[in-house]
Design a protein around this motif. Structure first.
Motif, PDB file in Angstrom:
ATOM      1  N   VAL A 108       0.959  -1.159  -0.032  1.00 44.46           N
ATOM      2  CA  VAL A 108      -0.015   0.062   0.086  1.00 44.46           C
ATOM      3  C   VAL A 108       0.799   0.980  -0.009  1.00 44.46           C
ATOM      4  CG1 VAL A 108      -1.793   1.252   1.351  1.00 44.46           C
ATOM      5  CG2 VAL A 108      -1.767  -1.031   1.037  1.00 44.46           C
ATOM      6  N   VAL A 109       2.067   1.296   0.712  1.00 47.71           N
ATOM      7  CA  VAL A 109       2.879   2.211   0.891  1.00 47.71           C
ATOM      8  C   VAL A 109       3.497   2.705  -0.420  1.00 47.71           C
ATOM      9  CG1 VAL A 109       4.969   3.295   1.882  1.00 47.71           C
ATOM     10  CG2 VAL A 109       3.309   2.554   3.447  1.00 47.71           C
ATOM     11  N   PHE A 110       3.812   1.598  -1.199  1.00 49.50           N
ATOM     12  CA  PHE A 110       4.567   1.776  -2.503  1.00 49.50           C
ATOM     13  C   PHE A 110       3.365   2.224  -3.493  1.00 49.50           C
ATOM     14  CE2 PHE A 110       8.169  -1.154  -1.235  1.00 49.50           C
ATOM     15  CZ  PHE A 110       9.215  -0.262  -1.644  1.00 49.50           C
ATOM     16  N   PHE A 111       2.541   1.880  -3.477  1.00 47.73           N
ATOM     17  CA  PHE A 111       1.280   2.435  -4.449  1.00 47.73           C
ATOM     18  C   PHE A 111       1.221   3.828  -4.331  1.00 47.73           C
ATOM     19  CE2 PHE A 111      -3.453   3.163  -4.822  1.00 47.73           C
ATOM     20  CZ  PHE A 111      -3.515   3.363  -6.166  1.00 47.73           C
ATOM     21  N   ILE A 112       0.822   4.201  -2.994  1.00 53.02           N
ATOM     22  CA  ILE A 112       0.515   5.636  -2.439  1.00 53.02           C
ATOM     23  C   ILE A 112       1.569   6.434  -2.880  1.00 53.02           C
ATOM     24  CG2 ILE A 112       0.391   7.285  -0.536  1.00 53.02           C
ATOM     25  CD1 ILE A 112      -2.241   5.822  -1.736  1.00 53.02           C
ATOM     26  N   SER A 113       3.055   6.088  -2.625  1.00 51.15           N
ATOM     27  CA  SER A 113       4.298   6.702  -2.997  1.00 51.15           C
ATOM     28  C   SER A 113       4.303   7.064  -4.251  1.00 51.15           C
ATOM     29  CB  SER A 113       5.447   5.925  -2.632  1.00 51.15           C
ATOM     30  OG  SER A 113       5.416   5.922  -1.168  1.00 51.15           O
ATOM     31  N   ASP A 114       3.953   6.122  -5.255  1.00 53.38           N
ATOM     32  CA  ASP A 114       3.946   6.099  -6.664  1.00 53.38           C
ATOM     33  C   ASP A 114       3.075   7.243  -7.061  1.00 53.38           C
ATOM     34  OD1 ASP A 114       5.164   5.750  -9.239  1.00 53.38           O
ATOM     35  OD2 ASP A 114       3.304   4.464  -9.681  1.00 53.38           O
ATOM     36  N   PHE A 115       1.975   7.129  -6.461  1.00 57.42           N
ATOM     37  CA  PHE A 115       0.575   7.994  -6.829  1.00 57.42           C
ATOM     38  C   PHE A 115       1.080   9.267  -6.481  1.00 57.42           C
ATOM     39  CE2 PHE A 115      -2.903  10.429  -5.481  1.00 57.42           C
ATOM     40  CZ  PHE A 115      -3.728  10.522  -6.596  1.00 57.42           C
ATOM     41  N   LEU A 116       1.591   9.685  -5.416  1.00 60.46           N
ATOM     42  CA  LEU A 116       2.219  11.017  -4.782  1.00 60.46           C
ATOM     43  C   LEU A 116       3.325  11.424  -5.884  1.00 60.46           C
ATOM     44  CD1 LEU A 116       2.068  10.665  -1.073  1.00 60.46           C
ATOM     45  CD2 LEU A 116       0.362  11.962  -2.434  1.00 60.46           C
ATOM     46  N   ASN A 117       4.111  10.689  -6.055  1.00 56.89           N
ATOM     47  CA  ASN A 117       5.146  11.165  -7.019  1.00 56.89           C
ATOM     48  C   ASN A 117       4.847  11.499  -8.324  1.00 56.89           C
ATOM     49  OD1 ASN A 117       7.942  11.469  -7.767  1.00 56.89           O
ATOM     50  ND2 ASN A 117       7.832   9.587  -8.905  1.00 56.89           N
ATOM     51  N   GLN A 118       3.872  11.017  -8.929  1.00 55.37           N
ATOM     52  CA  GLN A 118       3.278  11.131 -10.221  1.00 55.37           C
ATOM     53  C   GLN A 118       2.458  12.424 -10.291  1.00 55.37           C
ATOM     54  OE1 GLN A 118       4.265   9.557 -12.934  1.00 55.37           O
ATOM     55  NE2 GLN A 118       5.491   8.301 -11.720  1.00 55.37           N
ATOM     56  N   ASN A 119       1.931  12.582  -9.106  1.00 53.93           N
ATOM     57  CA  ASN A 119       0.743  13.629  -8.983  1.00 53.93           C
ATOM     58  C   ASN A 119       1.327  15.005  -8.323  1.00 53.93           C
ATOM     59  OD1 ASN A 119      -1.511  12.625 -10.832  1.00 53.93           O
ATOM     60  ND2 ASN A 119      -1.266  11.146  -9.110  1.00 53.93           N
ATOM     61  N   LEU A 120       2.009  14.680  -7.553  1.00 54.82           N
ATOM     62  CA  LEU A 120       2.244  16.252  -6.617  1.00 54.82           C
ATOM     63  C   LEU A 120       3.891  16.604  -6.889  1.00 54.82           C
ATOM     64  CD1 LEU A 120       0.787  14.923  -3.573  1.00 54.82           C
ATOM     65  CD2 LEU A 120      -0.265  16.212  -4.996  1.00 54.82           C
ATOM     66  N   ARG A 121       4.552  16.412  -8.010  1.00 54.21           N
ATOM     67  CA  ARG A 121       5.603  16.870  -8.305  1.00 54.21           C
ATOM     68  C   ARG A 121       5.952  18.454  -8.285  1.00 54.21           C
ATOM     69  NH1 ARG A 121       8.243  13.225 -13.161  1.00 54.21           N
ATOM     70  NH2 ARG A 121       7.308  11.179 -12.264  1.00 54.21           N
ATOM     71  N   HIS A 122       5.129  19.066  -8.510  1.00 57.21           N
ATOM     72  CA  HIS A 122       5.224  20.528  -8.438  1.00 57.21           C
ATOM     73  C   HIS A 122       4.154  21.156  -7.448  1.00 57.21           C
ATOM     74  CE1 HIS A 122       7.687  20.131 -12.059  1.00 57.21           C
ATOM     75  NE2 HIS A 122       6.661  19.502 -12.757  1.00 57.21           N
ATOM     76  N   GLU A 123       3.863  20.472  -6.340  1.00 56.22           N
ATOM     77  CA  GLU A 123       3.129  20.784  -5.387  1.00 56.22           C
ATOM     78  C   GLU A 123       3.771  21.690  -4.556  1.00 56.22           C
ATOM     79  OE1 GLU A 123      -0.562  21.230  -3.233  1.00 56.22           O
ATOM     80  OE2 GLU A 123      -0.306  20.347  -5.052  1.00 56.22           O
ATOM     81  N   ASN A 124       3.286  22.884  -3.934  1.00 58.82           N
ATOM     82  CA  ASN A 124       4.001  23.888  -2.999  1.00 58.82           C
ATOM     83  C   ASN A 124       3.516  23.357  -1.379  1.00 58.82           C
ATOM     84  OD1 ASN A 124       5.206  25.579  -4.882  1.00 58.82           O
ATOM     85  ND2 ASN A 124       3.122  26.377  -4.950  1.00 58.82           N
ATOM     86  N   LYS A 125       3.945  23.962  -0.593  1.00 57.01           N
ATOM     87  CA  LYS A 125       3.514  23.807   0.904  1.00 57.01           C
ATOM     88  C   LYS A 125       2.345  23.745   1.216  1.00 57.01           C
ATOM     89  CE  LYS A 125       5.552  26.437   3.673  1.00 57.01           C
ATOM     90  NZ  LYS A 125       5.915  27.470   5.033  1.00 57.01           N
ATOM     91  N   ASN A 126       1.712  22.501   1.526  1.00 55.83           N
ATOM     92  CA  ASN A 126       0.240  22.197   1.587  1.00 55.83           C
ATOM     93  C   ASN A 126       0.107  21.279   3.133  1.00 55.83           C
ATOM     94  OD1 ASN A 126      -2.403  21.282   1.409  1.00 55.83           O
ATOM     95  ND2 ASN A 126      -2.330  20.849  -0.885  1.00 55.83           N
ATOM     96  N   HIS A 127       0.031  22.287   4.037  1.00 52.86           N
ATOM     97  CA  HIS A 127      -0.496  21.660   5.380  1.00 52.86           C
ATOM     98  C   HIS A 127      -1.637  20.489   5.356  1.00 52.86           C
ATOM     99  CE1 HIS A 127       2.344  24.115   7.335  1.00 52.86           C
ATOM    100  NE2 HIS A 127       1.918  25.217   6.593  1.00 52.86           N
ATOM    101  N   THR A 128      -2.670  20.866   4.506  1.00 53.95           N
ATOM    102  CA  THR A 128      -3.843  19.711   4.595  1.00 53.95           C
ATOM    103  C   THR A 128      -3.265  18.245   3.948  1.00 53.95           C
ATOM    104  OG1 THR A 128      -5.309  21.516   4.197  1.00 53.95           O
ATOM    105  CG2 THR A 128      -6.209  19.541   3.743  1.00 53.95           C
TER     106      THR A 128
END
Length: 94
Positions: free
Chosen positions: A39-59
């Motif tokens: 599950v961690v690998f799945f979520i890590s890959d998802f976050l890597n693909q979709n949040l590459r240029h994300e700024n600081k986001n506390h939520t």
């Protein structure tokens, strides 16, 4: 997906600020369970693909903490709730 604490060296001139030290805040034992690890690998890959240029986001950060806490409680379906929260934060769901 570990929480780190780090200290920065003072900025000198127009250079790039460097890290003086970093340490892991708390150790997770979820990586020893193969289901949690998957599950961690799945979520890590998802976050890597979709949040590459994300700024600081506390939520988003607090959603990640909740996700890890749920995995530590052996909730193997927590990634589905996490994905729904992320899609809502990103504006894909209402």
């Amino acid at each position: 997906m570990s929480k780190l604490s780090f200290s920065l060296n003072p900025l000198k001139g127009n250079g790039i600020q460097t890290i003086s030290k970093f340490e892991m805040m708390k150790s997770n034992d979820i990586y020893t369970d193969i289901r949690c690890n998957t599950v961690v690998f799945f979520i890590s890959d998802f976050l890597n693909q979709n949040l590459r240029h994300e700024n600081k986001n506390h939520t988003l950060f607090f959603c990640l903490e909740e996700f890890i806490d749920e995995l530590q409680n052996r909730n193997y379906q927590s990634h589905l709730i996490f994905l729904m929260k992320i899609l809502k934060i990103q504006g894909w769901l209402r």
